[in-house]
Each structure stands twice: as structure tokens, then as C-alpha cells.
Write a protein that holds these residues in place. Structure first.
Motif, short mmCIF file in Angstrom:
data_model
loop_
_atom_site.label_atom_id
_atom_site.label_comp_id
_atom_site.label_asym_id
_atom_site.label_seq_id
_atom_site.Cartn_x
_atom_site.Cartn_y
_atom_site.Cartn_z
N VAL A 156 6.38 -70.17 -37.77
CA VAL A 156 6.67 -70.82 -36.41
C VAL A 156 5.67 -72.01 -36.10
O VAL A 156 5.91 -72.86 -35.66
CB VAL A 156 6.63 -69.66 -35.41
CG1 VAL A 156 6.64 -70.42 -33.87
CG2 VAL A 156 7.81 -68.77 -35.51
N TYR A 157 4.52 -71.44 -36.70
CA TYR A 157 3.17 -72.46 -36.45
C TYR A 157 3.42 -73.90 -37.17
O TYR A 157 3.03 -74.79 -36.53
CB TYR A 157 1.82 -71.59 -37.15
CG TYR A 157 0.53 -72.63 -36.95
CD1 TYR A 157 -0.01 -72.47 -35.82
CD2 TYR A 157 0.22 -73.55 -37.87
CE1 TYR A 157 -1.19 -73.04 -35.58
CE2 TYR A 157 -0.91 -74.45 -37.72
CZ TYR A 157 -1.59 -74.10 -36.52
OH TYR A 157 -2.63 -74.78 -36.38
N ASN A 158 4.22 -73.71 -38.43
CA ASN A 158 4.49 -74.93 -38.96
C ASN A 158 5.84 -75.58 -38.61
O ASN A 158 6.43 -76.68 -39.09
CB ASN A 158 4.40 -74.81 -40.60
CG ASN A 158 3.06 -74.33 -41.09
OD1 ASN A 158 1.85 -74.99 -40.59
ND2 ASN A 158 2.94 -73.31 -42.16
N GLY A 159 6.40 -75.15 -37.54
CA GLY A 159 7.50 -75.71 -37.10
C GLY A 159 8.85 -75.48 -37.84
O GLY A 159 10.04 -76.00 -37.92
N VAL A 160 8.80 -74.23 -38.64
CA VAL A 160 9.97 -73.79 -39.62
C VAL A 160 10.48 -72.42 -39.24
O VAL A 160 9.82 -71.61 -39.42
CB VAL A 160 9.49 -73.96 -41.01
CG1 VAL A 160 10.79 -73.76 -41.86
CG2 VAL A 160 8.80 -75.21 -41.50
N THR A 161 11.48 -72.57 -38.53
CA THR A 161 12.31 -71.24 -38.27
C THR A 161 13.35 -70.88 -39.21
O THR A 161 14.60 -70.95 -38.94
CB THR A 161 12.84 -71.32 -36.89
OG1 THR A 161 13.73 -72.34 -36.75
CG2 THR A 161 11.63 -71.33 -36.00
N SER A 162 12.91 -70.87 -40.64
CA SER A 162 13.80 -70.57 -41.70
C SER A 162 13.42 -69.53 -42.46
O SER A 162 12.23 -69.40 -42.95
CB SER A 162 13.98 -71.85 -42.41
OG SER A 162 14.62 -71.53 -43.80
N LEU A 163 14.20 -68.42 -42.54
CA LEU A 163 14.11 -67.48 -43.17
C LEU A 163 13.79 -67.48 -44.77
O LEU A 163 13.15 -66.83 -45.54
CB LEU A 163 15.31 -66.20 -43.35
CG LEU A 163 15.57 -65.50 -41.81
CD1 LEU A 163 16.50 -64.46 -41.94
CD2 LEU A 163 14.13 -65.24 -41.38
N ARG A 164 14.23 -68.70 -45.10
CA ARG A 164 14.08 -69.03 -46.66
C ARG A 164 12.64 -69.38 -46.79
O ARG A 164 11.83 -69.19 -47.64
CB ARG A 164 14.96 -70.38 -47.03
CG ARG A 164 14.73 -70.86 -48.33
CD ARG A 164 15.57 -72.02 -48.62
NE ARG A 164 14.95 -72.92 -49.90
CZ ARG A 164 14.00 -73.87 -50.07
NH1 ARG A 164 13.31 -74.03 -48.93
NH2 ARG A 164 13.62 -74.31 -51.19
N TYR A 165 12.12 -70.05 -45.75
CA TYR A 165 10.64 -70.56 -45.66
C TYR A 165 9.89 -69.05 -45.65
O TYR A 165 8.85 -68.91 -46.39
CB TYR A 165 10.23 -71.34 -44.70
CG TYR A 165 8.77 -71.86 -44.59
CD1 TYR A 165 8.54 -72.78 -45.46
CD2 TYR A 165 8.11 -71.33 -43.86
CE1 TYR A 165 7.01 -73.37 -45.26
CE2 TYR A 165 6.77 -71.75 -43.86
CZ TYR A 165 6.24 -72.87 -44.49
OH TYR A 165 5.06 -73.29 -44.53
N ILE A 166 10.05 -68.28 -44.92
CA ILE A 166 9.47 -67.22 -44.61
C ILE A 166 9.65 -66.00 -46.19
O ILE A 166 8.56 -65.62 -46.56
CB ILE A 166 9.95 -66.15 -43.46
CG1 ILE A 166 9.60 -66.96 -42.23
CG2 ILE A 166 9.29 -64.86 -43.40
CD1 ILE A 166 10.31 -66.38 -40.93
N ASP A 167 10.70 -66.03 -46.51
CA ASP A 167 10.84 -65.46 -47.91
C ASP A 167 9.85 -66.08 -49.06
O ASP A 167 9.52 -65.14 -49.87
CB ASP A 167 12.38 -65.55 -48.22
CG ASP A 167 12.94 -64.64 -49.60
OD1 ASP A 167 12.79 -63.49 -49.33
OD2 ASP A 167 13.05 -65.19 -50.73
N LYS A 168 9.93 -67.30 -49.11
CA LYS A 168 8.97 -67.74 -50.03
C LYS A 168 7.57 -67.50 -49.57
O LYS A 168 6.91 -67.23 -50.79
CB LYS A 168 9.18 -69.45 -50.17
CG LYS A 168 8.25 -70.17 -50.94
CD LYS A 168 8.55 -70.08 -52.10
CE LYS A 168 7.59 -70.71 -53.30
NZ LYS A 168 7.80 -70.73 -54.64
N ILE A 169 7.08 -67.62 -48.56
CA ILE A 169 5.72 -67.01 -48.47
C ILE A 169 5.68 -65.43 -48.79
O ILE A 169 4.69 -65.25 -49.36
CB ILE A 169 5.44 -67.14 -46.80
CG1 ILE A 169 5.74 -68.43 -46.32
CG2 ILE A 169 4.32 -66.42 -46.38
CD1 ILE A 169 5.70 -68.54 -44.64
#
Length: 211
Positions: A156-169
Motif C-alpha cells: 500500500v505504501y508503494n501504491g500497489v494494491t495487488s496480491l501478486r506484489y504481496i505474494d512476491k514480497i
């Protein structure tokens, strides 16, 4: 005026024990015997002492004891007294373990609800059924709540509300052996020690291809 029963309390009723007994649908005799062994100083299986304390008949005591053993709610543990004689004591550890398992399940469900609510709050919308399943899969894989919520806040801080992004993290943190956010911060500090160390939320995990 207080009665002798009120003054001489034989049992210390446990709220947790009562709740678990109700959950397991135990009979009154089973509950009474569990309370007896929880409160008894001498946990030997002495029918006469149990009868005096509970007023259960000998047959009730024997049948109930066998039932509790059969349900694996109590066990007999062997030990030696100060004179080296072997003796058996009744243990409620199996029952306590069931209580802990139930509490963990309740906590797990509460954690799931908190996490799902946090995602909806941060995304500013209800999550879809597919997103719900993905978040549930992270929990089932053993990712701690703080890591999931940390990854959510970073996205959210990086402006990405994507579960794909969160999954990568989460994948990158798992690959690097991070189990807490504190370990993540330490890891970033070590790898950036020759530069200005980035804040946790300033790191672009999608561009991190380092082995």
C-alpha cells in the motif's frame, strides 16, 4: 449464613475447563471426575477417596474413569516415591492439550478475520472470493500475521494494491529466511550497509532477483 460447602470448597472450578467440557459434550460424572483430579493434591486413583469427595458410587467412578481413559482425556503416569516404590498418578495433560488445541483454533480463526478485515481497510474495498482464498493460503502455509500485514502495508505504501506484489514480497522474505519484520529490517540494513539503508517500505521487491 455460609454453609460448610461454601466454606470448604473441594473444587476450584475453571472457566476454561467448563467450556471445554461443554464443547466435548461430557457427562456430569466425567466433568466431576476431571474437576476432582484437577484439584486433588494426591492424584492417585483411589476409589474410596474419590467417593468421599464426590459422592459418586464405586461403579460410577470406575466406569467414568475408563470412559475418560478411552476418550484420551486423562492418562496414568508412573513415577517413584522417595522410597523408590513405583506409583501411578492420574494426569490431565491430554485434556489440557485438547484445551490448548481448541484455543489455538479459535485464535487462528480470529487472526484470519483480522487479516481479511485489514486487507479490506487498506484496499478500501471488499476483497473478492479469490483474494480471500489467496490470503487463506498464506495463512495455511505458515506465514505469520505480522509478515502478511507487513507485506500488505509495504504494498500500500508503494501504491500497489495487488496480491501478486504481496505474494512476491512474502516469497522473497521466505527465501531469505525472514520470519519477523525485525529480521527483514536487519536483512535490508546488512545488504545496504555501504549505502544509505532504505526503509522497509522503500524497497522494490519485484525488482529483487538476487539469489
Amino acid at each position: 449464613m455460609k454453609t460448610n460447602f461454601m466454606i470448604e470448597k473441594h473444587f476450584s472450578l475453571s472457566t476454561h475447563l467448563l467450556k471445554e467440557a461443554l464443547r466435548l459434550n461430557l457427562k456430569l460424572e466425567e466433568f466431576i471426575l476431571l474437576i476432582y483430579f484437577e484439584d486433588a493434591i494426591d492424584k492417585s486413583f483411589n476409589v474410596e477417596l474419590i467417593h468421599q469427595a464426590t459422592n459418586l458410587s464405586e461403579s460410577q467412578i470406575l466406569n467414568t474413569f475408563n470412559t475418560l481413559m478411552g476418550k484420551k482425556l486423562i492418562s496414568l503416569e508412573s513415577s517413584k516415591d522417595i522410597e523408590g516404590r513405583r506409583q501411578e498418578k492420574v494426569s490431565l495433560n491430554p485434556f489440557y492439550e485438547k484445551m490448548e488445541e481448541e484455543e489455538m483454533e479459535v485464535l487462528k480463526e480470529e487472526t484470519k478475520i483480522d487479516i481479511y478485515a485489514s486487507f479490506e481497510t487498506e484496499f478500501g474495498r471488499p476483497i473478492s472470493s479469490m483474494e480471500y482464498e489467496i490470503i487463506g493460503a498464506w495463512i495455511e502455509k505458515g506465514f505469520k500475521e505480522e509478515l502478511i500485514l507487513g507485506a500488505l502495508k509495504e504494498a500500500v505504501y508503494n501504491g500497489v494494491t495487488s496480491l501478486r506484489y504481496i505474494d512476491k514480497i512474502l516469497y522473497e522474505w521466505q527465501k531469505k529466511g525472514y520470519k519477523t519484520l525485525k529480521e527483514v529490517e536487519k536483512g535490508l540494513t546488512r545488504r545496504e550497509e555501504v549505502k544509505d539503508s532504505p526503509h522497509l517500505f522503500d524497497y522494490n521487491w519485484l525488482d529483487d532477483n538476487e539469489e
